[in-house]
Design an enzyme around this catalytic site. Structure first.
Site, mmCIF file in Angstrom:
data_model
loop_
_atom_site.group_PDB
_atom_site.id
_atom_site.type_symbol
_atom_site.label_atom_id
_atom_site.label_comp_id
_atom_site.label_asym_id
_atom_site.label_seq_id
_atom_site.Cartn_x
_atom_site.Cartn_y
_atom_site.Cartn_z
ATOM 1 N N ASP A 82 68.080 12.794 15.821
ATOM 2 C CA ASP A 82 68.061 13.227 17.223
ATOM 3 C C ASP A 82 69.415 13.855 17.566
ATOM 4 O O ASP A 82 70.459 13.281 17.247
ATOM 5 C CB ASP A 82 67.781 11.987 18.098
ATOM 6 C CG ASP A 82 67.557 12.336 19.562
ATOM 7 O OD1 ASP A 82 67.221 13.497 19.859
ATOM 8 O OD2 ASP A 82 67.714 11.424 20.402
ATOM 9 N N GLU A 134 66.209 22.985 20.892
ATOM 10 C CA GLU A 134 66.292 22.708 22.335
ATOM 11 C C GLU A 134 66.739 23.954 23.071
ATOM 12 O O GLU A 134 67.648 24.670 22.640
ATOM 13 C CB GLU A 134 67.252 21.549 22.631
ATOM 14 C CG GLU A 134 67.362 21.298 24.141
ATOM 15 C CD GLU A 134 67.955 19.944 24.531
ATOM 16 O OE1 GLU A 134 68.060 19.066 23.658
ATOM 17 O OE2 GLU A 134 68.316 19.798 25.710
ATOM 18 N N GLY A 182 69.552 9.381 30.327
ATOM 19 C CA GLY A 182 70.117 8.220 31.005
ATOM 20 C C GLY A 182 69.525 8.035 32.391
ATOM 21 O O GLY A 182 68.419 8.478 32.686
ATOM 22 N N GLY A 210 65.045 12.439 27.933
ATOM 23 C CA GLY A 210 65.296 11.830 29.236
ATOM 24 C C GLY A 210 63.991 11.342 29.835
ATOM 25 O O GLY A 210 63.676 11.602 30.991
ATOM 26 N N THR A 212 63.049 8.269 30.442
ATOM 27 C CA THR A 212 63.112 7.035 31.225
ATOM 28 C C THR A 212 63.023 7.331 32.725
ATOM 29 O O THR A 212 63.643 8.278 33.211
ATOM 30 C CB THR A 212 64.430 6.291 30.914
ATOM 31 O OG1 THR A 212 64.396 5.896 29.543
ATOM 32 C CG2 THR A 212 64.586 5.048 31.795
ATOM 33 N N ASN A 231 61.168 11.492 23.985
ATOM 34 C CA ASN A 231 62.357 10.764 23.533
ATOM 35 C C ASN A 231 62.663 9.652 24.520
ATOM 36 O O ASN A 231 62.730 9.907 25.731
ATOM 37 C CB ASN A 231 63.555 11.712 23.449
ATOM 38 C CG ASN A 231 63.551 12.481 22.166
ATOM 39 O OD1 ASN A 231 62.505 12.929 21.729
ATOM 40 N ND2 ASN A 231 64.709 12.607 21.556
ATOM 41 N N THR A 234 66.833 4.941 27.060
ATOM 42 C CA THR A 234 67.542 4.244 28.135
ATOM 43 C C THR A 234 66.829 2.965 28.582
ATOM 44 O O THR A 234 67.475 1.919 28.748
ATOM 45 C CB THR A 234 67.757 5.201 29.326
ATOM 46 O OG1 THR A 234 68.444 6.357 28.846
ATOM 47 C CG2 THR A 234 68.581 4.555 30.425
#
Ligand SMILES: [Zn+2]
Length: 408
Positions: A82, A134, A182, A210, A212, A231, A234
């Site tokens: 990652d 990305e 995060g 991201g 979460t 992915n 967090t």
């Protein structure tokens, strides 16, 4: 044979309307928890290792454990680098057992991003390994507060995505449509119209970083519009930290093992929730029967040496070990001399390739060509070279087997 081709795995998810969790692991407890969740829900899973976390664990030490967990699992597993920082990171990751790599040059201008990504794609595809690129910018660092890593979300546009996809040849694309790594302030607002356009333009599995803190409905809309890999770190980190705090407050806090008690249980519970929510639960058998297994190849050479003494032969072998081990897709290089004196062939090379694609890319690699032509072939008389597709202990059959023999 639960290690499977990651491109096949994500294509299956993409075409069947669900998403596979790529869970970043930072310890053996995380590894254990993630695999347990996948086994319990019968979900395909991606064990993900983020380069930004390599300061917290030794990648080389952890990878054998990750591979062991994958091999003994009964559900399909892929192992992914990652946020790889460079071409060298991707080469190292593949040589240690990753069968998917992400290169993150998204902070660079588009033309540089394309150039860096293209170099990784050329190398990785020659090793049979798919690549995640990305485009756009997802602020933050895995597991930290996004506010501590300022920077505006740079949204991916469909037009840039087309250019980037065409020119790099990436297999999956991480896009920026409003999530951050995060924790973030307030509720994330996602641009689904943009996502839909990108998906219609590219038609390859899309990736969200991201993950979460999104609502169940937001996940459903992401998956309905082409997101096949999510992915996730967090929330696992939060669950583990909360457990440690509880252990500290309780009597268990008096020892290290007491502090980390049940980390794997809470990590498993959160990962399990995601596998159900994203539709990956119950897909393991379909994926296993539809995806190619990930199998190494053993490249064996047995030979004799003529015209040079033992010391020169040893120097040539030592040099070869070093040169060949650095070629992308080579997992390990063994060299040996026969134990008995009267054998027909005195010396051996045993080179382990991560994937059958390496048979060709290794043979054509300039470092291999130079070593073979200048140092090896002039002194190696009779020799036999064979590529074997090998089966790990506990595996009952070979699929897609290859066995190419060449007496040179
Ligand atoms: Zn990320």
């Amino acid at each position: 044979m639960p290690l499977v081709d990651m491109k096949d795995m994500l294509n299956h998810a993409y075409h069947h309307g669900y998403a596979i969790g790529a869970f970043d692991l930072v310890s053996l407890d995380f590894l254990h928890g993630i695999i347990t969740a996948a086994e319990r829900t019968r979900a395909p899973v991606i064990l993900s290792l983020a380069e930004s976390h390599f300061e917290y664990f030794d990648f080389e030490l952890v990878m054998p454990a990750v591979e062991t967990a994958a091999k003994r699992a009964s559900v399909p597993v892929a192992i992914h680098l990652d946020h790889g920082a460079s071409l060298a990171s991707a080469v190292t990751a593949i040589s240690h057992g990753c069968n998917g790599v992400m290169v993150d040059a998204s902070h660079e201008p588009l033309s540089n991003n394309i150039q860096s990504t293209r170099a990784v794609v050329d190398m990785a595809h020659a090793c049979g390994v798919p690549v995640e690129g990305e485009l756009g910018y997802v602020p933050g660092v895995e597991g930290e507060d996004a506010e501590r890593h300022p920077g505006e979300v740079a949204y991916t546009t469909a037009e840039e995505a087309r250019t980037y996809g065409d020119q790099t040849g990436v297999d999956f694309l991480a896009i920026s449509i409003g999530t951050v790594h995060g924790h973030m302030k307030g509720k994330p607002k996602l641009d689904f119209r943009r996502l839909k356009q990108i998906n219609e333009t590219l038609d390859i599995p899309l990736v969200i970083h991201g993950g979460t803190g999104l609502s169940d409905d937001q996940y459903r809309q992401l998956i309905a519009n082409g997101v096949a890999k999510i992915n996730y770190y967090t929330a696992l980190s939060d669950a583990a930290a909360k457990k440690i705090n509880e252990n500290t407050a309780a009597d268990a806090g008096s020892s290290y093992t007491g502090l980390v008690k049940d980390i794997r249980t809470v990590v498993a519970a959160e990962a399990e929730r995601c596998m159900h929510l994203w539709g990956a639960a119950g897909r393991a058998d379909e994926v296993l029967s539809n995806c190619r297994p990930w199998m190494p190849v053993e490249h064996l050479i047995i030979y004799n040496v003529h015209g040079i003494g033992k010391a020169d032969a040893e120097a040539m072998i030592a040099e070869g070990r070093q040169v060949l081990a650095a070629i992308p897709g080579v997992r390990e290089v063994f060299t040996g001399e026969s134990v008995q004196n009267n054998t027909k062939y005195r010396y051996t090379w045993l080179v382990r390739f991560c994937h059958p694609a390496v048979i060709d890319s290794y043979r054509e690699h300039p470092d291999h060509v130079a070593f073979a032509n200048n140092q090896f072939r002039p002194v190696a008389g009779e020799r036999i070279s064979i590529d074997y597709q090998t089966v790990a202990p506990g595996t009952s059959h070979i699929e897609h087997s290859i066995n190419r023999e060449a007496i040179q």
